[in-house]
Write a protein that holds these residues in place. Structure first.
Motif, PDB file in Angstrom:
ATOM      1  N   ASP A  68       5.428  87.718  21.453  1.00  0.00           N
ATOM      2  CA  ASP A  68       5.917  88.839  20.717  1.00  0.00           C
ATOM      3  C   ASP A  68       6.208  89.678  20.502  1.00  0.00           C
ATOM      4  O   ASP A  68       7.135  90.051  21.674  1.00  0.00           O
ATOM      5  N   LYS A  69       7.222  89.424  19.699  1.00  0.00           N
ATOM      6  CA  LYS A  69       8.260  90.083  19.051  1.00  0.00           C
ATOM      7  C   LYS A  69       7.723  91.975  19.658  1.00  0.00           C
ATOM      8  O   LYS A  69       9.037  92.517  19.855  1.00  0.00           O
ATOM      9  N   ASN A  70       7.203  92.214  19.751  1.00  0.00           N
ATOM     10  CA  ASN A  70       6.915  93.721  20.485  1.00  0.00           C
ATOM     11  C   ASN A  70       7.137  93.700  21.038  1.00  0.00           C
ATOM     12  O   ASN A  70       5.834  93.997  22.071  1.00  0.00           O
ATOM     13  N   THR A  71       8.309  93.757  22.300  1.00  0.00           N
ATOM     14  CA  THR A  71       8.647  93.821  23.961  1.00  0.00           C
ATOM     15  C   THR A  71       7.347  95.503  24.410  1.00  0.00           C
ATOM     16  O   THR A  71       7.690  95.995  23.431  1.00  0.00           O
ATOM     17  N   THR A  72       6.903  95.350  25.809  1.00  0.00           N
ATOM     18  CA  THR A  72       6.977  96.541  26.037  1.00  0.00           C
ATOM     19  C   THR A  72       7.483  97.300  25.935  1.00  0.00           C
ATOM     20  O   THR A  72       7.087  98.792  25.636  1.00  0.00           O
ATOM     21  N   ILE A  73       9.055  97.088  26.379  1.00  0.00           N
ATOM     22  CA  ILE A  73      10.073  98.284  26.271  1.00  0.00           C
ATOM     23  C   ILE A  73      10.073  98.955  24.473  1.00  0.00           C
ATOM     24  O   ILE A  73      10.641 100.600  24.568  1.00  0.00           O
ATOM     25  N   ALA A  74      10.092  97.332  23.770  1.00  0.00           N
ATOM     26  CA  ALA A  74      10.286  98.023  22.126  1.00  0.00           C
ATOM     27  C   ALA A  74       9.256  98.992  22.112  1.00  0.00           C
ATOM     28  O   ALA A  74       9.258  99.506  21.327  1.00  0.00           O
ATOM     29  N   LEU A  75       7.807  98.698  22.341  1.00  0.00           N
ATOM     30  CA  LEU A  75       6.964  99.408  21.599  1.00  0.00           C
ATOM     31  C   LEU A  75       7.156 100.815  22.075  1.00  0.00           C
ATOM     32  O   LEU A  75       6.490 102.069  22.174  1.00  0.00           O
ATOM     33  N   ARG A  76       7.370 101.298  23.308  1.00  0.00           N
ATOM     34  CA  ARG A  76       7.943 102.212  24.381  1.00  0.00           C
ATOM     35  C   ARG A  76       8.643 103.273  23.327  1.00  0.00           C
ATOM     36  O   ARG A  76       8.497 104.045  23.250  1.00  0.00           O
ATOM     37  N   GLN A  77       9.920 102.442  23.047  1.00  0.00           N
ATOM     38  CA  GLN A  77      11.235 102.893  22.259  1.00  0.00           C
ATOM     39  C   GLN A  77      10.546 103.997  21.249  1.00  0.00           C
ATOM     40  O   GLN A  77      10.642 104.637  20.511  1.00  0.00           O
ATOM     41  N   GLU A  78       9.541 102.412  20.458  1.00  0.00           N
ATOM     42  CA  GLU A  78       9.306 102.700  18.816  1.00  0.00           C
ATOM     43  C   GLU A  78       8.299 104.277  19.004  1.00  0.00           C
ATOM     44  O   GLU A  78       8.417 104.610  17.889  1.00  0.00           O
ATOM     45  N   HIS A  79       7.116 104.302  19.795  1.00  0.00           N
ATOM     46  CA  HIS A  79       6.843 105.517  20.101  1.00  0.00           C
ATOM     47  C   HIS A  79       6.826 106.841  21.020  1.00  0.00           C
ATOM     48  O   HIS A  79       5.736 107.248  20.521  1.00  0.00           O
ATOM     49  N   MET A  80       8.414 106.349  21.255  1.00  0.00           N
ATOM     50  CA  MET A  80       8.550 107.287  22.086  1.00  0.00           C
ATOM     51  C   MET A  80       8.876 108.629  21.468  1.00  0.00           C
ATOM     52  O   MET A  80       9.563 108.855  19.841  1.00  0.00           O
ATOM     53  N   GLY A  81       8.357 110.070  22.245  1.00  0.00           N
ATOM     54  CA  GLY A  81       8.841 111.666  21.511  1.00  0.00           C
ATOM     55  C   GLY A  81      10.379 111.189  21.095  1.00  0.00           C
ATOM     56  O   GLY A  81      10.886 111.503  22.238  1.00  0.00           O
ATOM     57  N   LYS A  82      10.735 111.784  20.403  1.00  0.00           N
ATOM     58  CA  LYS A  82      12.391 111.997  20.783  1.00  0.00           C
ATOM     59  C   LYS A  82      12.840 113.676  19.109  1.00  0.00           C
ATOM     60  O   LYS A  82      12.889 113.624  18.607  1.00  0.00           O
ATOM     61  N   ALA A  83      13.423 114.452  19.740  1.00  0.00           N
ATOM     62  CA  ALA A  83      13.800 115.773  19.815  1.00  0.00           C
ATOM     63  C   ALA A  83      15.218 114.998  18.989  1.00  0.00           C
ATOM     64  O   ALA A  83      15.863 114.654  19.205  1.00  0.00           O
ATOM     65  N   LEU A  84      14.533 115.666  18.216  1.00  0.00           N
ATOM     66  CA  LEU A  84      15.744 115.771  17.017  1.00  0.00           C
ATOM     67  C   LEU A  84      16.435 117.221  17.162  1.00  0.00           C
ATOM     68  O   LEU A  84      17.248 117.259  16.355  1.00  0.00           O
ATOM     69  N   GLY A  85      15.686 117.682  17.320  1.00  0.00           N
ATOM     70  CA  GLY A  85      17.168 119.412  17.599  1.00  0.00           C
ATOM     71  C   GLY A  85      15.935 120.746  17.565  1.00  0.00           C
ATOM     72  O   GLY A  85      14.453 120.454  17.882  1.00  0.00           O
ATOM     73  N   MET A  86      16.180 121.776  17.768  1.00  0.00           N
ATOM     74  CA  MET A  86      15.030 123.231  17.979  1.00  0.00           C
ATOM     75  C   MET A  86      15.529 124.102  17.853  1.00  0.00           C
ATOM     76  O   MET A  86      17.088 124.553  17.687  1.00  0.00           O
ATOM     77  N   SER A  87      14.936 125.301  17.460  1.00  0.00           N
ATOM     78  CA  SER A  87      15.016 126.736  17.099  1.00  0.00           C
ATOM     79  C   SER A  87      14.797 127.670  17.941  1.00  0.00           C
ATOM     80  O   SER A  87      13.518 127.273  18.166  1.00  0.00           O
ATOM     81  N   ILE A  88      15.478 128.635  18.724  1.00  0.00           N
ATOM     82  CA  ILE A  88      15.322 129.637  19.331  1.00  0.00           C
ATOM     83  C   ILE A  88      14.723 130.837  18.391  1.00  0.00           C
ATOM     84  O   ILE A  88      16.024 131.759  17.712  1.00  0.00           O
ATOM     85  N   TYR A  89      13.683 131.627  18.354  1.00  0.00           N
ATOM     86  CA  TYR A  89      13.571 132.985  17.652  1.00  0.00           C
ATOM     87  C   TYR A  89      13.051 134.138  18.344  1.00  0.00           C
ATOM     88  O   TYR A  89      12.742 133.961  19.671  1.00  0.00           O
ATOM     89  N   GLN A  90      13.549 135.067  18.072  1.00  0.00           N
ATOM     90  CA  GLN A  90      13.410 136.595  18.633  1.00  0.00           C
ATOM     91  C   GLN A  90      12.243 136.654  18.761  1.00  0.00           C
ATOM     92  O   GLN A  90      11.617 136.996  17.358  1.00  0.00           O
ATOM     93  N   ASN A  91      11.740 137.188  19.157  1.00  0.00           N
ATOM     94  CA  ASN A  91       9.914 137.268  19.332  1.00  0.00           C
ATOM     95  C   ASN A  91       9.793 138.685  18.843  1.00  0.00           C
ATOM     96  O   ASN A  91       8.837 139.239  17.527  1.00  0.00           O
ATOM     97  N   ARG A  92      10.333 139.668  18.557  1.00  0.00           N
ATOM     98  CA  ARG A  92       9.909 140.934  18.281  1.00  0.00           C
ATOM     99  C   ARG A  92      11.113 141.306  16.851  1.00  0.00           C
ATOM    100  O   ARG A  92       9.552 141.914  15.904  1.00  0.00           O
ATOM    101  N   THR A  93      11.716 140.430  16.349  1.00  0.00           N
ATOM    102  CA  THR A  93      11.896 140.533  14.857  1.00  0.00           C
ATOM    103  C   THR A  93      11.934 139.396  13.687  1.00  0.00           C
ATOM    104  O   THR A  93      11.632 139.252  13.387  1.00  0.00           O
ATOM    105  N   GLY A  94      11.591 138.452  15.411  1.00  0.00           N
ATOM    106  CA  GLY A  94      11.602 137.300  14.632  1.00  0.00           C
ATOM    107  C   GLY A  94      12.277 135.982  13.694  1.00  0.00           C
ATOM    108  O   GLY A  94      12.515 135.130  12.397  1.00  0.00           O
ATOM    109  N   VAL A  95      13.833 137.147  14.121  1.00  0.00           N
ATOM    110  CA  VAL A  95      15.159 136.229  13.712  1.00  0.00           C
ATOM    111  C   VAL A  95      15.455 135.206  14.510  1.00  0.00           C
ATOM    112  O   VAL A  95      15.060 135.139  15.855  1.00  0.00           O
TER     113      VAL A  95
END
Length: 206
Positions: A68-95
């Motif tokens: 199978d071309k889709n090895t177990t490791i490749a499948l794990r990597q292909e479908h793994m959640g990867k963080a691209l970035g994040m934003s932090i917002y102040q609750n009080r103001t939404g800024v």
């Protein structure tokens, strides 16, 4: 079919069964997201069916078809959640307090959730993490706290383990910066960002 070939087929079948059991426990522990689980479960089910077919037909050559071309490791990597970035917002103001990594999401998508979190906070109700699918393979994770909310953009759905990691880092962010967050007038350059560990490691795939 020679006895050693039958033994190999039986051994292969038992190995696949063990892999399926491990997969079930990994998902139950939150180490995998649903896409990873489904892809790997489909792969192992196919292997199990092949092993059973070999045992029933006596055709040992069929095991050689398990290329199978889709090895177990490749499948794990292909479908793994990867963080691209994040934003932090102040609750009080939404800024926005700070943005780490790359995250380009319309305010019309983020604002309604931030408003919901604010209403829950004002009502004294607990704020649960929220995950929303933006598009295929694009997900947003909202993590609310006492003073701020972190919005993380993922490629692929984040696993429960990744969600817990963001929650932990967010807690540490608020504890470390409590004196500044309580005042409300924030200078982002003075704040500590435990999230950098997540960004530096996860975005580089380490």
């Amino acid at each position: 079919m020679a006895l050693n070939s039958m033994d190999k087929a039986q051994s292969f079948k038992m190995q696949v069964i063990d892999k399926i059991q491990s997969l079930l426990h990994e998902f139950a522990a939150g180490d995998l997201n649903r896409e990873q689980f489904n892809a790997l479960y489909e792969r192992y089910s196919g292997q199990l069916a092949l092993a059973q077919q070999v045992l029933e037909s006596g055709n040992a050559d069929m095991l050689g078809q398990n290329k199978d071309k889709n090895t177990t490791i490749a499948l794990r990597q292909e479908h793994m959640g990867k963080a691209l970035g994040m934003s932090i917002y102040q609750n009080r103001t939404g800024v926005s307090i700070e943005t780490l990594g790359e995250i380009e999401v319309s305010p019309f998508v983020i604002s309604p959730v931030l408003n919901d979190f604010s209403r829950l906070m004002e009502a004294g109700k607990p704020i649960e993490q929220r995950v929303e699918m933006l598009a295929e393979k694009s997900w947003l994770l909202f993590t609310g706290g006492s003073y701020s909310t972190v919005v993380t953009l993922f490629r692929n759905e984040p696993s429960p383990l990744q969600m817990r990691e963001i929650e932990r880092l967010h807690h540490d962010f608020e504890v470390a910066n409590k004196q500044y967050l309580e005042k409300g007038n924030l200078d982002s350059k003075k704040l500590a960002y435990p999230f950098m560990v997540f960004i530096q490691q996860k975005l580089k795939g380490t």
